[in-house]
Scaffold this active site. Sequence first.
Site, PDB file in Angstrom:
ATOM      1  N   ARG A  47      11.466  -3.653 -25.203  1.00  0.00           N
ATOM      2  CA  ARG A  47      10.262  -4.009 -24.435  1.00  0.00           C
ATOM      3  C   ARG A  47      10.351  -5.451 -23.978  1.00  0.00           C
ATOM      4  NH1 ARG A  47       4.546  -2.922 -27.218  1.00  0.00           N
ATOM      5  NH2 ARG A  47       3.690  -3.480 -25.192  1.00  0.00           N
ATOM      6  N   GLU A 102       0.309   0.022 -20.084  1.00  0.00           N
ATOM      7  CA  GLU A 102       0.499  -0.625 -21.376  1.00  0.00           C
ATOM      8  C   GLU A 102       0.809   0.467 -22.399  1.00  0.00           C
ATOM      9  OE1 GLU A 102       0.798  -3.836 -22.102  1.00  0.00           O
ATOM     10  OE2 GLU A 102       1.207  -3.051 -24.098  1.00  0.00           O
ATOM     11  N   SER A 103       2.057   0.467 -22.875  1.00  0.00           N
ATOM     12  CA  SER A 103       2.501   1.595 -23.706  1.00  0.00           C
ATOM     13  C   SER A 103       1.694   1.744 -24.992  1.00  0.00           C
ATOM     14  CB  SER A 103       3.995   1.472 -24.011  1.00  0.00           C
ATOM     15  OG  SER A 103       4.279   0.249 -24.633  1.00  0.00           O
ATOM     16  N   GLU A 132       7.373   4.209  -7.806  1.00  0.00           N
ATOM     17  CA  GLU A 132       6.140   4.469  -7.038  1.00  0.00           C
ATOM     18  C   GLU A 132       5.785   3.283  -6.134  1.00  0.00           C
ATOM     19  OE1 GLU A 132       6.349   3.633 -10.123  1.00  0.00           O
ATOM     20  OE2 GLU A 132       4.644   2.425 -10.786  1.00  0.00           O
ATOM     21  N   CYS A 134       8.618   3.044 -16.934  1.00  0.00           N
ATOM     22  CA  CYS A 134       8.258   1.758 -17.546  1.00  0.00           C
ATOM     23  C   CYS A 134       7.550   1.990 -18.891  1.00  0.00           C
ATOM     24  CB  CYS A 134       7.441   0.944 -16.547  1.00  0.00           C
ATOM     25  SG  CYS A 134       7.521  -0.804 -16.902  1.00  0.00           S
ATOM     26  N   HIS A 192       9.729   0.648 -11.286  1.00  0.00           N
ATOM     27  CA  HIS A 192       8.585   1.375 -10.703  1.00  0.00           C
ATOM     28  C   HIS A 192       8.921   2.010  -9.353  1.00  0.00           C
ATOM     29  CE1 HIS A 192       5.386   0.152 -13.490  1.00  0.00           C
ATOM     30  NE2 HIS A 192       6.176  -0.886 -13.701  1.00  0.00           N
ATOM     31  N   ILE A 234       8.254  -4.809 -13.600  1.00  0.00           N
ATOM     32  CA  ILE A 234       7.035  -5.557 -13.942  1.00  0.00           C
ATOM     33  C   ILE A 234       6.901  -5.587 -15.460  1.00  0.00           C
ATOM     34  CG2 ILE A 234       4.530  -5.722 -13.655  1.00  0.00           C
ATOM     35  CD1 ILE A 234       4.894  -3.969 -11.113  1.00  0.00           C
ATOM     36  N   ARG A 235       7.245  -6.725 -16.034  1.00  0.00           N
ATOM     37  CA  ARG A 235       7.273  -6.842 -17.493  1.00  0.00           C
ATOM     38  C   ARG A 235       7.938  -5.586 -18.074  1.00  0.00           C
ATOM     39  NH1 ARG A 235       3.919  -6.973 -22.014  1.00  0.00           N
ATOM     40  NH2 ARG A 235       2.122  -5.995 -21.037  1.00  0.00           N
TER      41      ARG A 235
HETATM   42  N1  GLN Z   1       5.382  -4.126 -20.876  1.00  0.00           N
HETATM   43  C1  GLN Z   1       4.636  -2.891 -20.788  1.00  0.00           C
HETATM   44  C2  GLN Z   1       4.671  -2.176 -22.129  1.00  0.00           C
HETATM   45  O1  GLN Z   1       5.389  -2.588 -22.976  1.00  0.00           O
HETATM   46  C3  GLN Z   1       5.220  -1.998 -19.730  1.00  0.00           C
HETATM   47  C4  GLN Z   1       4.978  -2.597 -18.375  1.00  0.00           C
HETATM   48  C5  GLN Z   1       4.866  -1.592 -17.300  1.00  0.00           C
HETATM   49  O2  GLN Z   1       4.661  -0.385 -17.525  1.00  0.00           O
HETATM   50  N2  GLN Z   1       4.915  -2.086 -16.097  1.00  0.00           N
HETATM   51  O3  GLN Z   1       3.962  -1.224 -22.316  1.00  0.00           O
END
Ligand code: GLN
Length: 198
Positions: free
Chosen positions: A112, A49-50, A181, A80, A179, A139-140
């Site tokens: 984002r 989560e940034s 990884e 991400c 991702h 992922i999001r």
């Molecule tokens: N949506 C997350 C963000 O805005 C990033 C998602 C992720 O790192 N998989 O921080």
Amino acid sequence: MVSVGVLALQGDFLEHIQLLNSIPGVGSFAVKFKNDLDKLDALIIPGGESTTIGRLLTIKGLDVGIREFVNSGRPVMGVCAGAILLAKNVVDRFVGETGQFTLRLMNIKVLRNAFGREKDSFESEVFVDILGNMKAVFIRGPAIVEAWGDAKIIGFIDHPLGRFGAVAIERNLIAVAFHPELTGDIRLYKYLISEARR
Ligand code: GLN
């Protein structure tokens, strides 16, 4: 032996450490404090989560540490949430300007939640210059929607919402929207390590 650190404040840092440990000649280290950076040749800022990682970075003085690390010429890959943290400009598909803290190290604009919310996470193929096609898990995830100055978008994803940037580079920095990884594809890691050896 190349020493690669993975920022370990929040998010999926363990997956990066495990993958790095499978690459011969590479040692990996969890980075929690500013002086953990001293012994490293390269750094990964993982997904998560940034906003949370950004807050913890500033509390721990790691924002200053990472800026010094980059200025010393050592390479950093932001994945991400990590890509969001490297960007100079961040907007959210749903809320617009986020006003969140970022390191502002790369001349890129990041969108984002570019592909929707958590339930809209998906797997696809990304084409990356030099490296070729890559299976990619979003992922999001964010998208890299603009690059200027020395920054260049080198990887693209074709999505029902449009064609978006998925990988960007600028000097010793790499931003990756998906991702690596999670798929075990080590090509981006090898790129990071080759930058560390230059
Ligand atoms: N949506 C997350 C963000 O805005 C990033 C998602 C992720 O790192 N998989 O921080």
